[in-house]
Design an enzyme around this catalytic site. Structure first.
Site, PDB file in Angstrom:
ATOM      1  N   SER A   1       0.134   8.934 -11.177  1.00 61.09           N
ATOM      2  CA  SER A   1       0.006   8.604  -9.760  1.00 61.09           C
ATOM      3  C   SER A   1       1.388   8.378  -9.180  1.00 61.09           C
ATOM      4  O   SER A   1       2.346   8.076  -9.901  1.00 61.09           O
ATOM      5  CB  SER A   1      -0.838   7.329  -9.616  1.00 61.09           C
ATOM      6  OG  SER A   1      -0.741   6.774  -8.319  1.00 61.09           O
TER       7      SER A   1
ATOM      8  N   TYR B   1      -2.192  -1.895 -11.871  1.00 65.09           N
ATOM      9  CA  TYR B   1      -2.350  -0.460 -11.670  1.00 65.09           C
ATOM     10  C   TYR B   1      -1.006   0.251 -11.763  1.00 65.09           C
ATOM     11  O   TYR B   1      -0.865   1.257 -12.469  1.00 65.09           O
ATOM     12  CB  TYR B   1      -2.997  -0.192 -10.314  1.00 65.09           C
ATOM     13  CG  TYR B   1      -3.285   1.265 -10.063  1.00 65.09           C
ATOM     14  CD1 TYR B   1      -4.362   1.892 -10.675  1.00 65.09           C
ATOM     15  CD2 TYR B   1      -2.481   2.021  -9.211  1.00 65.09           C
ATOM     16  CE1 TYR B   1      -4.628   3.234 -10.449  1.00 65.09           C
ATOM     17  CE2 TYR B   1      -2.746   3.360  -8.980  1.00 65.09           C
ATOM     18  CZ  TYR B   1      -3.816   3.967  -9.599  1.00 65.09           C
ATOM     19  OH  TYR B   1      -4.067   5.301  -9.382  1.00 65.09           O
TER      20      TYR B   1
END
Length: 306
Positions: free
Chosen positions: A152, A165
């Site tokens: 990501s 995250y």
């Protein structure tokens, strides 16, 4: 690296290099995982869908045009993944493509995030990827296949209120980079996919998340666009076919790589202003698991605990 699949891992002369080969996609019950499973099945692959939501997985598998199976498995459970790998090989054959897509996210201040929730995000996103690789590398060595780690842009610049995250996605990127050099002699290619704003349920409540909202608002207009899971799956499938080391979804992200040293300072400056507008009590109330898939995983994990 632009080699095209054939059964030995060398360049294919056919127009359908993935046809008849076996793909495994984790986190395939919904979102990008489901869309990619469909895209690979459309390309003629036999697809194994792995995830936590058994009924959702069954519906997704039943809708695919080519033979497929679904396996309910927790990527943090190495024993369960070893069993899943055997089940895939027995039902479909050895995997040629394995996509470590399973991921969850939790938002909120680190100090107010429950220890087990923070750990769960890291376990699913990072340890789960390593477990997936460990379980399927023997099959990929046999087929001279391709392992794709879904990362990501969270790895580019860590955002406050998303510490687990961001840390886990940066770790997953580093894991894949390290693994790449180890398995190349076995004919296995390792790719890393960088996803930006993608229209999954994970970002459905972005307007209620102060940091994510601020980061998106300060990006150029073209960078704010939310891409559908189907569009992202098309980019991923192209990269898989070509066995590329890096897949960017959207493609313009490749030009961000040289600028990565600047991103942490930019993110910190934007988010600092936003966080100062909110009281500590307001920030503490923002702790949550993002998206239906993440909530399903978290609820299953908690219900299985003694």
């Amino acid at each position: 690296m632009r080699d095209i699949f054939d059964v030995s891992g060398r360049r294919s002369a056919t127009g359908a290099p993935l046809c008849g080969r076996v793909a495994v996609v984790t986190g395939a019950a919904r979102g990008v995982g489901e869309a990619l499973a469909r895209r690979l099945s459309d390309a003629g692959m036999l697809v194994a869908l792995l995830g936590r939501e058994e009924e959702t997985l069954r519906r997704a598998a039943a809708s695919l045009p080519n033979p497929s199976i679904c396996v309910e498995a927790d990527v943090t459970d190495h024993t369960a993944l070893e069993g899943a790998a055997r089940q895939v090989e027995n039902a479909l054959g050895p995997a040629s493509v394995v996509v470590a897509n399973a991921g969850i996210a939790a938002g909120g201040p680190f100090i107010h995030t429950a220890t087990d929730l923070w750990q769960r995000v890291v376990d699913v996103n990072l340890v789960g990827s390593a477990n997936t690789a460990r379980a399927f590398l023997p099959q990929l060595a046999h087929t001279r296949g391709y392992f794709l780690q879904i990362a990501s842009t969270a790895a580019f610049g860590a955002a406050p209120m998303m510490s687990a995250y961001c840390a886990s996605k940066a770790g997953a990127e580093s894991f894949a980079q390290a693994l790449r050099g180890e398995v190349e002699p076995d004919g296995i290619t390792v790719g890393i996919a960088y996803l930006h704003w993608t229209g999954t349920d994970m970002i459905a409540g972005i307007d209620e998340h102060p940091v994510l909202q601020a980061l998106r608002r300060h990006q150029p207009r073209f960078a704010r666009r939310v891409h559908s899971p189907a569009q992202v799956a098309d980019w991923l499938a192209t990269g898989i076919t070509e066995r590329t080391h890096h897949i960017y979804a959207p493609p313009w992200l490749r030009w961000c790589q040289p600028l990565r040293p600047l991103f942490p300072a930019v993110v910190a400056r934007i988010t600092r202003r936003e966080l100062r507008k909110r009281s500590r009590a307001e920030l503490a109330a923002d702790v949550e698991v993002l998206g239906a898939g993440g909530r399903a995983d978290w609820n299953s994990y908690r219900s299985a605990r003694p």
